[in-house]
Design an enzyme around this catalytic site. Structure first.
Site, short mmCIF file in Angstrom:
data_model
loop_
_atom_site.label_atom_id
_atom_site.label_comp_id
_atom_site.label_asym_id
_atom_site.label_seq_id
_atom_site.Cartn_x
_atom_site.Cartn_y
_atom_site.Cartn_z
N ARG A 170 0.82 -1.22 0.00
CA ARG A 170 0.00 0.00 0.00
C ARG A 170 0.85 1.26 0.00
NH1 ARG A 170 -2.93 -3.94 0.13
NH2 ARG A 170 -2.07 -3.91 -1.94
N CYS A 218 -10.37 -1.77 3.83
CA CYS A 218 -9.67 -2.13 5.08
C CYS A 218 -9.20 -0.88 5.80
CB CYS A 218 -8.48 -3.04 4.77
SG CYS A 218 -9.01 -4.69 4.31
N GLU A 288 -4.59 2.04 7.30
CA GLU A 288 -4.43 1.96 5.84
C GLU A 288 -5.18 3.12 5.19
OE1 GLU A 288 -4.88 -1.86 3.92
OE2 GLU A 288 -5.75 -0.95 2.14
C1 FAD Z 1 -15.47 -1.64 -0.54
C2 FAD Z 1 -14.00 -1.30 -0.68
C3 FAD Z 1 -13.09 -2.31 -0.94
C4 FAD Z 1 -11.72 -2.02 -1.05
N1 FAD Z 1 -10.84 -3.03 -1.30
C5 FAD Z 1 -9.53 -2.74 -1.49
C6 FAD Z 1 -8.59 -3.78 -1.79
O1 FAD Z 1 -8.93 -4.96 -1.93
N2 FAD Z 1 -7.29 -3.43 -1.96
C7 FAD Z 1 -6.86 -2.12 -1.85
O2 FAD Z 1 -5.67 -1.86 -2.03
N3 FAD Z 1 -7.74 -1.14 -1.52
C8 FAD Z 1 -9.05 -1.40 -1.35
N4 FAD Z 1 -9.91 -0.40 -1.03
C9 FAD Z 1 -9.42 0.98 -0.86
C10 FAD Z 1 -9.46 1.84 -2.15
O3 FAD Z 1 -10.35 1.27 -3.08
C11 FAD Z 1 -8.07 1.95 -2.78
O4 FAD Z 1 -7.14 2.49 -1.89
C12 FAD Z 1 -8.12 2.83 -4.04
O5 FAD Z 1 -6.96 2.64 -4.79
C13 FAD Z 1 -8.28 4.30 -3.72
O6 FAD Z 1 -8.43 5.02 -4.94
P1 FAD Z 1 -9.21 6.39 -4.97
O7 FAD Z 1 -9.14 6.94 -6.35
O8 FAD Z 1 -10.55 6.24 -4.39
O9 FAD Z 1 -8.27 7.27 -4.02
P2 FAD Z 1 -8.71 8.33 -2.92
O10 FAD Z 1 -9.41 7.63 -1.82
O11 FAD Z 1 -9.40 9.47 -3.56
O12 FAD Z 1 -7.27 8.80 -2.41
C14 FAD Z 1 -6.40 7.89 -1.79
C15 FAD Z 1 -4.99 8.49 -1.79
O13 FAD Z 1 -4.53 8.62 -3.14
C16 FAD Z 1 -4.24 9.98 -3.43
N5 FAD Z 1 -4.65 10.24 -4.82
C17 FAD Z 1 -5.83 9.92 -5.41
N6 FAD Z 1 -5.79 10.27 -6.71
C18 FAD Z 1 -4.58 10.83 -6.93
C19 FAD Z 1 -3.93 11.41 -8.08
N7 FAD Z 1 -4.51 11.47 -9.27
N8 FAD Z 1 -2.68 11.91 -7.91
C20 FAD Z 1 -2.05 11.85 -6.71
N9 FAD Z 1 -2.60 11.33 -5.60
C21 FAD Z 1 -3.84 10.82 -5.72
C22 FAD Z 1 -5.04 10.81 -2.43
O14 FAD Z 1 -4.43 12.07 -2.23
C23 FAD Z 1 -4.94 9.91 -1.21
O15 FAD Z 1 -3.66 10.08 -0.65
C24 FAD Z 1 -11.28 -0.67 -0.91
C25 FAD Z 1 -12.21 0.35 -0.65
C26 FAD Z 1 -13.56 0.05 -0.54
C27 FAD Z 1 -14.53 1.18 -0.28
#
Ligand code: FAD
Length: 292
Positions: A170, A218, A288
């Site tokens: 992560r 998580c 996380e």
């Molecule tokens: C139901 C559910 C299941 C999940 N299962 C998993 C799993 O199995 N494995 C896993 O790893 N995660 C999981 N996650 C967590 C999440 O899906 C991941 O971490 C995902 O990659 C976050 O992406 P996001 O675009 O929503 O990022 P955000 O939540 O919007 O941001 C997360 C981080 O990334 C940064 N960020 C986002 N976009 C950019 C960009 N363009 N440039 C620079 N920084 C950026 C933000 O500043 C922040 O630091 C789950 C979440 C949910 C709700």
């Protein structure tokens, strides 16, 4: 809004953040900015830099808990057509940071390309997935990244190649303010085999995670060699709640937020989990999710 003069059409002030997160919780962003082009994004970053305004970058909001008091400074939401372009090449795919990860997994199936199926069931954007090195037991996104396109806090765009990048559990060594997009290496594969793999992972996740509920995935990282969910369960915490925030019965490392839950409820529950697991099992759980 002298600071952002000429950019008013892409800026909202005191915009509630809850609708932009999977938890559906959180206060307002002082400046909520949705640039529609790379040039506009660069201009926004420059202005923030000149005025020393703190900047946060929002993707799909799937890994975030926004505090009830909201976010001071600028939240730059990477979204819209210009940041969502997807193009398949002979040996992979190029995707903008705002492209939806789950949709891209399904497009890869249709194109008969293998590599992304390990990311089935992970919500959010490509930018967020690269920043978090999203993944799990089936693999992570870092293992297929070839190139990332980035922008620094001065609005200068540049590219980093695979050899310059490291991805861990992560985390990644990418520290630039914005991920603009990335190229991924994929292999040609029989469509049905890729689809089967996606289906199997989806069924596994649906059976073991509360995917249809409001959460941020998580909450804690797995300590080395251990499962955070199993530790929380062992500490007798499954089903415990603070207000509308519940530890999921399905997966103890997920906190579910019922409608009207406050961020403070989730934060209190996080503290209860940490203290209890530490007291009973002598393991300190690291977050996380990100708390803004
Ligand atoms: C139901 C559910 C299941 C999940 N299962 C998993 C799993 O199995 N494995 C896993 O790893 N995660 C999981 N996650 C967590 C999440 O899906 C991941 O971490 C995902 O990659 C976050 O992406 P996001 O675009 O929503 O990022 P955000 O939540 O919007 O941001 C997360 C981080 O990334 C940064 N960020 C986002 N976009 C950019 C960009 N363009 N440039 C620079 N920084 C950026 C933000 O500043 C922040 O630091 C789950 C979440 C949910 C709700």
């Amino acid at each position: 809004m002298k600071l952002f003069a000429g950019l008013e059409q892409i800026i909202k002030t005191e915009e509630p953040m809850a609708p932009y997160t999977w938890f559906r919780i959180g206060g307002a962003a002082q400046y909520f900015i949705e640039p529609t082009s790379v040039e506009q994004l660069a201009e926004v970053l420059k202005r923030c830099r000149e005025s020393e305004m703190p900047v946060r970058v929002l993707g799909g909001g799937a890994n975030l808990l926004v505090d009830d008091s909201g976010v001071r400074g600028a939240v730059i939401h990477i979204t819209g057509e210009k940041f969502s372009e997807v193009a398949f090449t002979a040996d992979g795919v190029k995707a903008g940071a705002a492209a939806d990860l789950s949709r891209l997994v399904l497009r890869c199936v249709r194109e008969g390309k293998s590599g992304m199926e390990c990311l089935t069931g992970i919500p959010g954007s490509i930018g967020g997935a690269v920043r978090m090195n999203a993944g799990g037991a089936f693999g992570d996104i870092g293992s297929i990244v070839e190139t990332v396109h980035l922008m620094d806090a001065d609005g200068v765009a540049f590219t980093r190649m695979r050899g310059e990048l490291t991805f861990g559990y992560r985390c990644t060594n990418i520290t630039s303010t914005v991920i603009l997009g990335a190229e991924f290496r994929l292999l040609a594969e029989d469509q049905h085999r890729v689809l089967n793999q996606v289906k199997q992972i989806w069924i596994y996740k649906k059976n073991t995670q509360p995917l249809a509920r409001r959460s941020a995935g998580c909450i804690f990282k797995n300590p080395r060699g251990l499962s955070a969910g199993a530790l929380i369960d062992k500490a007798g915490l499954k089903g415990r709640n603070v207000g509308g925030a519940f530890i999921s019965d399905k997966h103890a490392n997920f906190i579910i937020a019922e409608p009207k839950t406050r961020a403070s409820d989730v934060l209190k529950l996080i503290n209860i989990i940490r203290e209890t697991v530490y007291k009973r099992l002598e393991v300190y759980l690291e977050l996380e999710i990100e708390v803004w």
